[in-house]
Design an enzyme around this catalytic site. Structure first.
Site, short mmCIF file in Angstrom:
data_model
loop_
_atom_site.label_atom_id
_atom_site.label_comp_id
_atom_site.label_asym_id
_atom_site.label_seq_id
_atom_site.Cartn_x
_atom_site.Cartn_y
_atom_site.Cartn_z
N HIS A 175 0.80 -1.25 0.00
CA HIS A 175 0.00 0.04 -0.10
C HIS A 175 0.75 1.08 -0.08
O HIS A 175 1.55 1.66 1.02
CB HIS A 175 -0.96 -0.09 1.17
CG HIS A 175 -1.97 1.38 1.36
ND1 HIS A 175 -1.40 2.20 1.99
CD2 HIS A 175 -3.12 1.16 0.96
CE1 HIS A 175 -2.73 2.97 2.10
NE2 HIS A 175 -3.62 2.34 1.54
N HIS A 178 -0.65 3.77 -5.27
CA HIS A 178 -1.99 3.95 -5.78
C HIS A 178 -2.77 5.10 -5.00
O HIS A 178 -2.13 5.47 -3.76
CB HIS A 178 -2.68 2.57 -5.39
CG HIS A 178 -4.06 2.52 -4.78
ND1 HIS A 178 -5.22 2.41 -5.56
CD2 HIS A 178 -4.37 2.65 -3.58
CE1 HIS A 178 -6.23 2.50 -4.77
NE2 HIS A 178 -5.59 2.47 -3.42
N TYR A 181 -0.99 7.94 -2.32
CA TYR A 181 -0.23 7.69 -1.14
C TYR A 181 1.19 7.81 -1.02
O TYR A 181 1.69 8.26 -2.29
CB TYR A 181 -0.76 6.20 -0.48
CG TYR A 181 -2.12 5.97 0.06
CD1 TYR A 181 -2.53 6.71 1.19
CD2 TYR A 181 -3.11 5.41 -0.78
CE1 TYR A 181 -3.67 6.35 1.70
CE2 TYR A 181 -4.26 5.21 -0.41
CZ TYR A 181 -4.65 6.01 0.98
OH TYR A 181 -6.24 5.89 1.18
#
Length: 664
Positions: A175, A178, A181
C-alpha cells in the site's frame, strides 16, 4: 458447474494457489486493531465470515509498518512491528480460521500516507517526498523525508512482511503506488522534486517501490507473493481537483501511458501481481467509486494493462454483477475479481453466485455512508445496509426467548428490515403498507438510472418477505389504535412527508418525488429549491436528460448538512453537476414564482432564475400523530427511521430497524 464457472476456476498469484477468482479487496481496518497494533476479535470474526462466504483470497486491509517517520495514533490500524509477539498471537488465530475454509489470506502493508494523511500529530507537519502542499489544507507544506527515512521505511516493510509470514499470512500487498499515497507521491513527477537517488528519472522515482519488494523477498524468500496496489492513471486536473468520466483535461498526475511503463517495471522488479485501478486523492471518487460511475469502470484500463504484463491483474470497482465479472475474465480484461463493499453488504455473495442464488444477494448501494464515510469520520468501517458488518459477533441475531405478536406499520426499507429481523428471531410478524407495493421512498430514490441498486435492495426485501412467509397487508392504512389491539408490540416505520411551502402558482410547483417518478410529465427548464442529496440527484437526473436545471439552496453550499455522506460521493456529485452545467445558487432564498421562473434573493439582491417548473426538495418532516395515539392507548410502540426523526438516510433507517428488532 453454473454459468459462472470461469469465476470458480483456480488461479495463482506467484506460488500461491487460489480456489477461485474472487478476492476480498482490502479496506482500511479502522476499529479492527487494539492498542498494541494487533488484530482484535472483531477483525477475526469479520474476515472469517467472508472466508465462510466462499471468497478465494482475502486481503486484510492496510497495516502500518512503523510509527516514527510518519506518526499514527495507537489502535487506529494494525501494526505488525509495534509488538510482534502480540501481533502474531492474534494474527495466527485469524489466518488459521480463514484457512479452514480453503481461502488464502494476504496482508496489506502501508509505506505511509504522506500528503494525504487524515490526521497529523499536533506540532508536526505531514510528510512527503518533497515540500508539497498538504491535500486537506494547501496552506500547510509537507516536510520532505530524508534519504535515511525512506530506507527506514523500506527496512520496516521487510520486517513487517517477515512477521506476517510467521503469523500464517500467505502473501502481502503493498500500500501503495495507488490513490496518491506516499509511494505514489514518490512516483509522480508533480510531487517528487528530490535530488537524491529517489528523485529525477522515472527509474529513481519508483526506486522506493522497487526496494520494498527487494526487502520483502530478502526477508521472506523469493517465492513469497508480493502484490502492488497500483493506479495506472491519476485523473487529476490540479491539486484537489479531479476529472469526471468523459471530461477532457490535461493530466497533472500520472498519465496512462506512463502507467503502462511503470506496470512493466514493477513486474520486472519482482512483484507477483497488480491490484489495479485509476485515480488519486485529488480525484478521490475514482478510487472509491460512487453509484454515479458505470459498473466495472476500471476494466478498460486493466485490459490494456494486462497486455503489458504477464503477472495477474486484480480488478475491483463495482464488480459485484457476476455477468460483468465473468465476461471480464473471459475477455482477458482481468484475472481476478475483487469485491470490497459488496462483501460488507453480503458476506456470502460469492457462495450465492456459485449456487445460482443471485436473488438472495443483499446489494451494495455504493452509497459509502457506512464504509468510507464513517471510516473517515469515526475511524470504524461498517455498512449502511448490513448493520452487523464488522460487528458479526456482538450483533448476531439470537432467537427470541418468548415469541411475540408484532405489528410493523410501513413497508419502506425500515419496516421491511424490522419485519425481516423479527421473523428471523422467531416472532410472529404482520406488516401493513398503505400503498400497493414495498419500498416506500426508496422506489423514488432509485428512479435515476445511476441509482438502480436502490431498486435492487427493494427487490431483495421482497424476496425476504416471501422467504420468511411474512404476511403483508397492502393498501392498508392504520388510522387508530383499535386496529392493533391484537399486537404485543408495534414498530412504527411509517416514514415522513415532504416539506412544502407556498411559492405561488405562476409556474407549476411540484415535489421532487413527483419529478423522480415521472420526469417526462413536466416541462423544463427546471429550478430545484433545496440542494440536499435529493435535490442534487434530481438535478443530475434531469441534466442527463438534457434539461436545463438550476438549484437554489439557502445554506452556503449544496449537501451542507447531509450525512454521513462520503467525501467521494459528495465531491463527485458536485463535479458532475458542474460538468452538466447545472447552475448553483447557494446562500439564496426562494421568494416566489413568476411567469418566467423563480425569483430569489441573496445578500439583499434579487434575481430571476429562468424556469418552467419549480421542484421542491427541501427535506422531510415526520408526523407523530399516530405515534401519540398508539402510546396513549397503552400499546408498546417503537418508532424508527424517518418516522422518528424525519429526513434520515438509508444507514440510520436500516440501523434503527435492526437495533430495535434484534432486541425485542
Amino acid at each position: 458447474m453454473n454459468q459462472y464457472q470461469e469465476l470458480f476456476s483456480p488461479c495463482k498469484i506467484g506460488t500461491c494457489s487460489l480456489k477461485n477468482r474472487y478476492v476480498m479487496a482490502p479496506m482500511g481496518p479502522a476499529g479492527l486493531a487494539d492498542e498494541s497494533g494487533a488484530f482484535n476479535d472483531k477483525a477475526i470474526e469479520f474476515y472469517t465470515e467472508r472466508a465462510r462466504g466462499g471468497v478465494g483470497l482475502i486481503i486484510a486491509g492496510m497495516c502500518y509498518v512503523e510509527n516514527e517517520v510518519e506518526w499514527h495514533a495507537a489502535g487506529t490500524m494494525p501494526c505488525p512491528t509495534q509488538n510482534a509477539a502480540l501481533f502474531k498471537r492474534t494474527a495466527i488465530q485469524l489466518t488459521e480460521r480463514v484457512h479452514a475454509y480453503g481461502a488464502k489470506i494476504f496482508i496489506q502493508l502501508s509505506a505511509g500516507f504522506g500528503r494525504v494523511s487524515n490526521r497529523i500529530k499536533p506540532g508536526t507537519k505531514p510528510i512527503g517526498p518533497s515540500e508539497i502542499p498538504y491535500r486537506w489544507d494547501p496552506s500547510i507544506i509537507c516536510r520532505a523525508i530524508t534519504t535515511e527515512e525512506v530506507q527506514k521505511i523500506v527496512k520496516a516493510m521487510g520486517q513487517a512482511a517477515s512477521i506476517a509470514k510467521a503469523a500464517g499470512f500467505d502473501g502481502v500487498e503493498i500500500h501503495a503506488m495507488h490513490e496518491g499515497y506516499l509511494i505514489d507521491q514518490f512516483a509522480m513527477e508533480c510531487f517528487n522534486h528530490r535530488t537524491d537517488q529517489y528523485g529525477g528519472s522515472l527509474e529513481n522515482r519508483i526506486r522506493f517501490a522497487v526496494e520494498i519488494v527487494e526487502s520483502i523477498k530478502k526477508a521472506c524468500g523469493k517465492d513469497y507473493p508480493v502484490v502492488m496496489r497500483f493506479s495506472s492513471k491519476s485523473f487529476m486536473k490540479d491539486l484537489g481537483k479531479g476529472a469526471v468520466p468523459g471530461e477532457k483535461f490535461e493530466e497533472m498526475g500520472r498519465d496512462f501511458e506512463e502507467g503502462l511503463v511503470i506496470a512493466k517495471m514493477l513486474e520486472d522488479a519482482g512483484y507477483d501481481a497488480l491490484d489495479a485501478d485509476v485515480g488519486c486523492y485529488d480525484s478521490w471518487y475514482w478510487n472509491h467509486p460512487p453509484m454515479y460511475f458505470e459498473e466495472g469502470m476500471y476494466l478498460p484500463f486493466n485490459k490494456r494493462l494486462k497486455e503489458k504484463v504477464s503477472i495477474p491483474v486484480l480488478t475491483a470497482g463495482r464488480m459485484d454483477d457476476p455477468d460483468l465479472a465473468v465476461k471480464a475474465v473471459r475477455e482477458g480484461a482481468t484475472d481476478l475479481v475483487a469485491l470490497a463493499r459488496p462483501l460488507m453488504a453480503d458476506s456470502f455473495i460469492v457462495e450465492k453466485i456459485r449456487k445460482n442464488r443471485r436473488e438472495e444477494i443483499r446489494p451494495c448501494l455504493s452509497c459509502q455512508e457506512g464504509c468510507i464515510g464513517r471510516l473517515k469520520q469515526y475511524l470504524h468501517i461498517s455498512c449502511a445496509v448490513n448493520p452487523a458488518a464488522c460487528r458479526e459477533r456482538e450483533l448476531e441475531l439470537k432467537p427470541a426467548l418468548k415469541p411475540r405478536r408484532i405489528a410493523v406499520i410501513g413497508g419502506g426499507i425500515g419496516g421491511c428490515e424490522a419485519a425481516r429481523v423479527l421473523r428471523e428471531r422467531g416472532h410472529e410478524v404482520t406488516l401493513y403498507e398503505e400503498s400497493g407495493q414495498l419500498g416506500g421512498k426508496m422506489r423514488l430514490a432509485g428512479a435515476p438510472d445511476f441509482k438502480k441498486d436502490d431498486l435492487a435492495l427493494v427487490r431483495w426485501y421482497e424476496v425476504q418477505m416471501d422467504r420468511l412467509n411474512i404476511p403483508v397487508h397492502f393498501n392498508t392504512s392504520i388510522q387508530e389504535a383499535e386496529q392493533l389491539k391484537w399486537a404485543d408490540a408495534v414498530i412504527l416505520a411509517s416514514g415522513s412527508g415532504a416539506i412544502t411551502f407556498d411559492l405561488g402558482n405562476c409556474i407549476p410547483v411540484v415535489d421532487a418525488g413527483s419529478v423522480l417518478k415521472s420526469p417526462e410529465s413536466f416541462k423544463g427548464p427546471f429550478v430545484i429549491v433545496g440542494g440536499g442529496l435529493v435535490g442534487c440527484e434530481t438535478a443530475l437526473m434531469l441534466a442527463k436528460m438534457e434539461q436545463q436545471v438550476s438549484i437554489v439552496e439557502l445554506l452556503p453550499d449544496v449537501m451542507y448538512h447531509n450525512g454521513p455522506i462520503c467525501y467521494a460521493n459528495r465531491q463527485m456529485l458536485i463535479d458532475l453537476l458542474n460538468f452538466c452545467k447545472v447552475k448553483l445558487y447557494c446562500g439564496s432564498r426562494a421568494l416566489k414564482t413568476e411567469e418566467q421562473g423563480l425569483r430569489i434573493e441573496k445578500d439583499g439582491q434579487q434575481e430571476l432564475v429562468e424556469a418552467a417548473t419549480a421542484v421542491l426538495a427541501a427535506g422531510y418532516r415526520a408526523d407523530h400523530t399516530l405515534e401519540k395515539e398508539l402510546k396513549e392507548a397503552g400499546l408498546d410502540v417503537y418508532v424508527i427511521g424517518d418516522a422518528r426523526s424525519g429526513g434520515g438516510n438509508i444507514l440510520h433507517t436500516i440501523w434503527d430497524a435492526y437495533e430495535v428488532a434484534s432486541h425485542l
